[in-house]
Write an enzyme that holds these catalytic residues in place. Sequence first.
Site, mmCIF file in Angstrom:
data_model
loop_
_atom_site.group_PDB
_atom_site.id
_atom_site.type_symbol
_atom_site.label_atom_id
_atom_site.label_comp_id
_atom_site.label_asym_id
_atom_site.label_seq_id
_atom_site.Cartn_x
_atom_site.Cartn_y
_atom_site.Cartn_z
ATOM 1 N N TYR A 1 -19.399 20.304 -19.534
ATOM 2 C CA TYR A 1 -18.412 21.193 -20.165
ATOM 3 C C TYR A 1 -17.228 21.426 -19.219
ATOM 4 O O TYR A 1 -16.067 21.239 -19.597
ATOM 5 C CB TYR A 1 -19.097 22.518 -20.527
ATOM 6 C CG TYR A 1 -18.166 23.632 -20.931
ATOM 7 C CD1 TYR A 1 -17.530 23.626 -22.164
ATOM 8 C CD2 TYR A 1 -17.916 24.706 -20.069
ATOM 9 C CE1 TYR A 1 -16.672 24.662 -22.535
ATOM 10 C CE2 TYR A 1 -17.066 25.741 -20.423
ATOM 11 C CZ TYR A 1 -16.442 25.718 -21.659
ATOM 12 O OH TYR A 1 -15.603 26.725 -22.023
ATOM 13 N N ASP B 1 -8.833 19.394 -37.983
ATOM 14 C CA ASP B 1 -9.714 18.871 -36.940
ATOM 15 C C ASP B 1 -8.819 18.313 -35.839
ATOM 16 O O ASP B 1 -8.125 17.318 -36.047
ATOM 17 C CB ASP B 1 -10.599 17.774 -37.564
ATOM 18 C CG ASP B 1 -11.509 17.121 -36.543
ATOM 19 O OD1 ASP B 1 -11.342 17.386 -35.333
ATOM 20 O OD2 ASP B 1 -12.383 16.340 -36.968
HETATM 21 N N1 LIG Z 1 -17.207 31.478 -24.574
HETATM 22 C C1 LIG Z 1 -17.030 31.616 -23.266
HETATM 23 O O1 LIG Z 1 -17.820 32.269 -22.562
HETATM 24 C C2 LIG Z 1 -15.822 31.013 -22.600
HETATM 25 C C3 LIG Z 1 -15.664 31.173 -21.237
HETATM 26 C C4 LIG Z 1 -14.536 30.609 -20.629
HETATM 27 C C5 LIG Z 1 -13.610 29.911 -21.398
HETATM 28 N N2 LIG Z 1 -13.813 29.760 -22.731
HETATM 29 C C6 LIG Z 1 -12.822 29.002 -23.497
HETATM 30 O O2 LIG Z 1 -12.163 29.913 -24.359
HETATM 31 C C7 LIG Z 1 -11.765 29.250 -25.567
HETATM 32 C C8 LIG Z 1 -12.232 30.035 -26.783
HETATM 33 O O3 LIG Z 1 -13.648 30.148 -26.700
HETATM 34 P P1 LIG Z 1 -14.506 30.826 -27.863
HETATM 35 O O4 LIG Z 1 -15.673 31.459 -27.203
HETATM 36 O O5 LIG Z 1 -13.616 31.621 -28.749
HETATM 37 O O6 LIG Z 1 -15.021 29.512 -28.606
HETATM 38 P P2 LIG Z 1 -15.869 29.422 -29.963
HETATM 39 O O7 LIG Z 1 -16.253 30.785 -30.440
HETATM 40 O O8 LIG Z 1 -16.919 28.394 -29.717
HETATM 41 O O9 LIG Z 1 -14.772 28.864 -30.990
HETATM 42 C C9 LIG Z 1 -14.315 27.560 -30.963
HETATM 43 C C10 LIG Z 1 -13.895 27.204 -32.370
HETATM 44 O O10 LIG Z 1 -13.370 25.868 -32.363
HETATM 45 C C11 LIG Z 1 -13.904 25.210 -33.505
HETATM 46 N N3 LIG Z 1 -13.857 23.755 -33.362
HETATM 47 C C12 LIG Z 1 -14.806 22.909 -32.874
HETATM 48 N N4 LIG Z 1 -14.394 21.644 -32.968
HETATM 49 C C13 LIG Z 1 -13.163 21.667 -33.515
HETATM 50 C C14 LIG Z 1 -12.234 20.666 -33.900
HETATM 51 N N5 LIG Z 1 -12.493 19.363 -33.716
HETATM 52 N N6 LIG Z 1 -11.060 21.037 -34.484
HETATM 53 C C15 LIG Z 1 -10.788 22.329 -34.685
HETATM 54 N N7 LIG Z 1 -11.637 23.327 -34.359
HETATM 55 C C16 LIG Z 1 -12.815 23.004 -33.777
HETATM 56 C C17 LIG Z 1 -15.313 25.733 -33.573
HETATM 57 O O11 LIG Z 1 -15.915 25.425 -34.831
HETATM 58 P P3 LIG Z 1 -17.524 25.242 -34.879
HETATM 59 O O12 LIG Z 1 -18.111 26.556 -34.479
HETATM 60 O O13 LIG Z 1 -17.749 24.856 -36.299
HETATM 61 O O14 LIG Z 1 -17.846 24.146 -33.881
HETATM 62 C C18 LIG Z 1 -15.073 27.218 -33.362
HETATM 63 O O15 LIG Z 1 -14.696 27.871 -34.564
HETATM 64 C C19 LIG Z 1 -12.325 27.833 -25.463
HETATM 65 O O16 LIG Z 1 -11.323 26.973 -25.007
HETATM 66 C C20 LIG Z 1 -13.407 27.944 -24.410
HETATM 67 O O17 LIG Z 1 -13.620 26.723 -23.731
HETATM 68 C C21 LIG Z 1 -14.891 30.301 -23.361
#
Ligand SMILES: NC(=O)c1ccc[n+]([C@@H]2O[C@H](COP(=O)([O-])OP(=O)(O)OC[C@H]3O[C@@H](n4cnc5c(N)ncnc54)[C@H](OP(=O)(O)O)[C@@H]3O)[C@@H](O)[C@H]2O)c1
Length: 290
Positions: free
Chosen positions: A128, A39
């Site tokens: 966000y 975490d």
């Molecule tokens: N998705 C988009 O459209 C988008 C667009 C622009 C930028 N981004 C950025 O790209 C990156 C990757 O995004 P993604 O879509 O792959 O995100 P994601 O699918 O939401 O994955 C994030 C992961 O982090 C985990 N997490 C949450 N709290 C945590 C903690 N305290 N310690 C460790 N892990 C934790 C989540 O677990 P849980 O699911 O259990 O919470 C999830 O497995 C992020 O930085 C995001 O801000 C995303």
Amino acid sequence: MMQNILVTGADGQLGNEIRNLASNYNNLNFIFTDVNNLDITNINDVEEFFTSQPIDYIINCAAYTAVDKAESNYNSANLINVTGVKNLVALSKKYSTKLIHISTDYVFDGTNHKPYVETDATNPDSVYGKTKLEAEKIILNSAINAIIIRTSWLYSSFGNNFVKTMIRLGSERNELNVIFDQIGTPTYAFDLGKAILDIVEQSTQNNIKFSQGIYHFSNHGVCSWYDFAIEIMKLANINCKINPIESKDYPTPAKRPFYSVLNKSKIQNTFNISIPYWKDSLRQCIKKII
Ligand SMILES: NC(=O)c1ccc[n+]([C@@H]2O[C@H](COP(=O)([O-])OP(=O)(O)OC[C@H]3O[C@@H](n4cnc5c(N)ncnc54)[C@H](OP(=O)(O)O)[C@@H]3O)[C@@H](O)[C@H]2O)c1
């Protein structure tokens, strides 16, 4: 020499893509973690990983990514997106670890008319976006050796995202309303994962320098969510009519930028990476989903 790469949030979209790509990188030894075993908001948790083995790079895929929920859950979004990053920065500093952190196009307010470059003024409208910008500032002010990659409209065959939602809804309904007045570029998390690992591998082999700073990465091209939805239906062979609507007719708790296309010249010129066109990558992803 073998390098240890700690991947946080590895059960998310990007983390899963990196897991899949890992076997192509023979000199990188990956330690995949998610909130259940690391975490990032708990600094003692994080430090345990550093004391048990040397960590050369952190790829931080952990984040609070529920953009609308964040509007009413500031504390949770702030804890993960800001405090979590503060912890990673503190340990990166202490153990001289290189950090790759992912940020977002939502740090911009969307009033640009040409693709955003890294030096354009930020002005996030959402909780966000504000928390993600705060994390960027913490990293930059710390002067640790870090690369921040801002990306946009991320999708993958893993997790929940627009592509999977459209495929599901398109199979259930005859028509769907999708907004046409928010313009950006979809990003296949596989392509982002590959770009990140190519940067890490090249820097470990001293082919390129791990040049710290902010970089923009998305797929190439431009579209609205409406165009994105039409292409998804076409590639997934789903017969569902997509109607263009305005954002004002689809109110959401979080305000999103009307225009958030990213200029990728800096990442392309600094690192030797290739960026696919968004429709070509979408085809690859949909092949995996259906
Ligand atoms: N998705 C988009 O459209 C988008 C667009 C622009 C930028 N981004 C950025 O790209 C990156 C990757 O995004 P993604 O879509 O792959 O995100 P994601 O699918 O939401 O994955 C994030 C992961 O982090 C985990 N997490 C949450 N709290 C945590 C903690 N305290 N310690 C460790 N892990 C934790 C989540 O677990 P849980 O699911 O259990 O919470 C999830 O497995 C992020 O930085 C995001 O801000 C995303």
